[in-house]
Design a protein around this motif. Structure first.
Motif, PDB file in Angstrom:
ATOM      1  N   ILE A  50      40.314  39.085  42.038  1.00 58.52           N
ATOM      2  CA  ILE A  50      40.708  37.439  42.083  1.00 58.52           C
ATOM      3  C   ILE A  50      39.254  37.236  43.313  1.00 58.52           C
ATOM      4  O   ILE A  50      39.495  37.517  44.507  1.00 58.52           O
ATOM      5  CB  ILE A  50      41.899  37.385  42.922  1.00 58.52           C
ATOM      6  N   SER A  51      38.854  35.927  43.046  1.00 58.44           N
ATOM      7  CA  SER A  51      37.864  35.650  44.201  1.00 58.44           C
ATOM      8  C   SER A  51      38.248  35.081  45.249  1.00 58.44           C
ATOM      9  O   SER A  51      37.218  35.498  46.811  1.00 58.44           O
ATOM     10  CB  SER A  51      36.792  34.978  43.016  1.00 58.44           C
ATOM     11  N   SER A  52      39.470  34.134  45.251  1.00 58.74           N
ATOM     12  CA  SER A  52      39.624  33.356  46.647  1.00 58.74           C
ATOM     13  C   SER A  52      41.352  33.459  46.319  1.00 58.74           C
ATOM     14  O   SER A  52      41.635  33.161  45.221  1.00 58.74           O
ATOM     15  CB  SER A  52      39.083  32.442  46.798  1.00 58.74           C
ATOM     16  N   LEU A  53      41.895  33.454  47.542  1.00 58.15           N
ATOM     17  CA  LEU A  53      43.328  32.548  47.201  1.00 58.15           C
ATOM     18  C   LEU A  53      43.375  31.084  46.375  1.00 58.15           C
ATOM     19  O   LEU A  53      44.257  30.737  45.844  1.00 58.15           O
ATOM     20  CB  LEU A  53      43.639  32.538  48.875  1.00 58.15           C
ATOM     21  N   ILE A  54      42.073  30.115  46.749  1.00 60.48           N
ATOM     22  CA  ILE A  54      42.654  29.091  45.824  1.00 60.48           C
ATOM     23  C   ILE A  54      41.995  29.034  44.608  1.00 60.48           C
ATOM     24  O   ILE A  54      41.821  27.958  43.996  1.00 60.48           O
ATOM     25  CB  ILE A  54      41.650  28.350  46.963  1.00 60.48           C
ATOM     26  N   THR A  55      41.020  30.512  44.182  1.00 58.17           N
ATOM     27  CA  THR A  55      40.753  30.526  42.953  1.00 58.17           C
ATOM     28  C   THR A  55      42.352  31.269  42.157  1.00 58.17           C
ATOM     29  O   THR A  55      42.200  31.774  40.692  1.00 58.17           O
ATOM     30  CB  THR A  55      39.665  31.356  42.412  1.00 58.17           C
ATOM     31  N   LEU A  56      43.479  31.127  42.737  1.00 57.32           N
ATOM     32  CA  LEU A  56      44.751  32.234  42.080  1.00 57.32           C
ATOM     33  C   LEU A  56      44.925  31.773  40.626  1.00 57.32           C
ATOM     34  O   LEU A  56      45.394  30.076  40.446  1.00 57.32           O
ATOM     35  CB  LEU A  56      45.258  32.172  43.005  1.00 57.32           C
ATOM     36  N   ASP A  57      44.880  32.380  39.311  1.00 56.01           N
ATOM     37  CA  ASP A  57      45.783  31.593  38.342  1.00 56.01           C
ATOM     38  C   ASP A  57      46.792  31.763  38.263  1.00 56.01           C
ATOM     39  O   ASP A  57      47.970  32.870  38.836  1.00 56.01           O
ATOM     40  CB  ASP A  57      44.761  32.151  37.261  1.00 56.01           C
TER      41      ASP A  57
END
Length: 111
Positions: A50-57
């Motif tokens: 997962i690339s980042s906290l803000i890219t979570l699905d």
């Protein structure tokens, strides 16, 4: 998948870089930082990229909960042993490795 600048997938999870494990679950790994910035410096990562906290699905909620439970356990132990800790995640340009990760640290920054 072509992952750019992801130390965690490319080195740690692949086994190329050995780490000292603090806690491991089916989906999460916490270990002592390989190049610590603090006297106590532990990194917690999901084993899934997962690339980042803000890219979570929305589909990652269970994984995020598992990650946070590991971080809580590690932070509790560090606090018991060293009286305090910080829990940090970086975003944007401050996030050097593009893999969601949290730092559990204690003590004054080194160097």
């Amino acid at each position: 998948m072509n992952v750019i600048n992801d130390f965690y997938c490319q080195e740690v999870l692949s086994g190329k870089t050995e780490v000292q494990i603090v806690k491991e679950t089916e989906n999460v790994l916490a270990y002592y930082h390989t190049k610590p910035f603090y006297p106590i410096h532990i990194v917690a990562i999901p084993k899934k990229h997962i690339s980042s906290l803000i890219t979570l699905d929305d589909t990652d909620h269970d994984l995020l909960l598992e990650l946070m439970l590991v971080i809580k356990e590690v932070a509790q132990k560090v606090t018991e042993d060293h009286d305090s800790c910080k829990v940090i995640t970086n975003l944007g340009n401050n996030q050097e490795s593009k893999h969601l990760h949290w730092h559990v640290v204690s003590g004054k920054a080194l160097g």
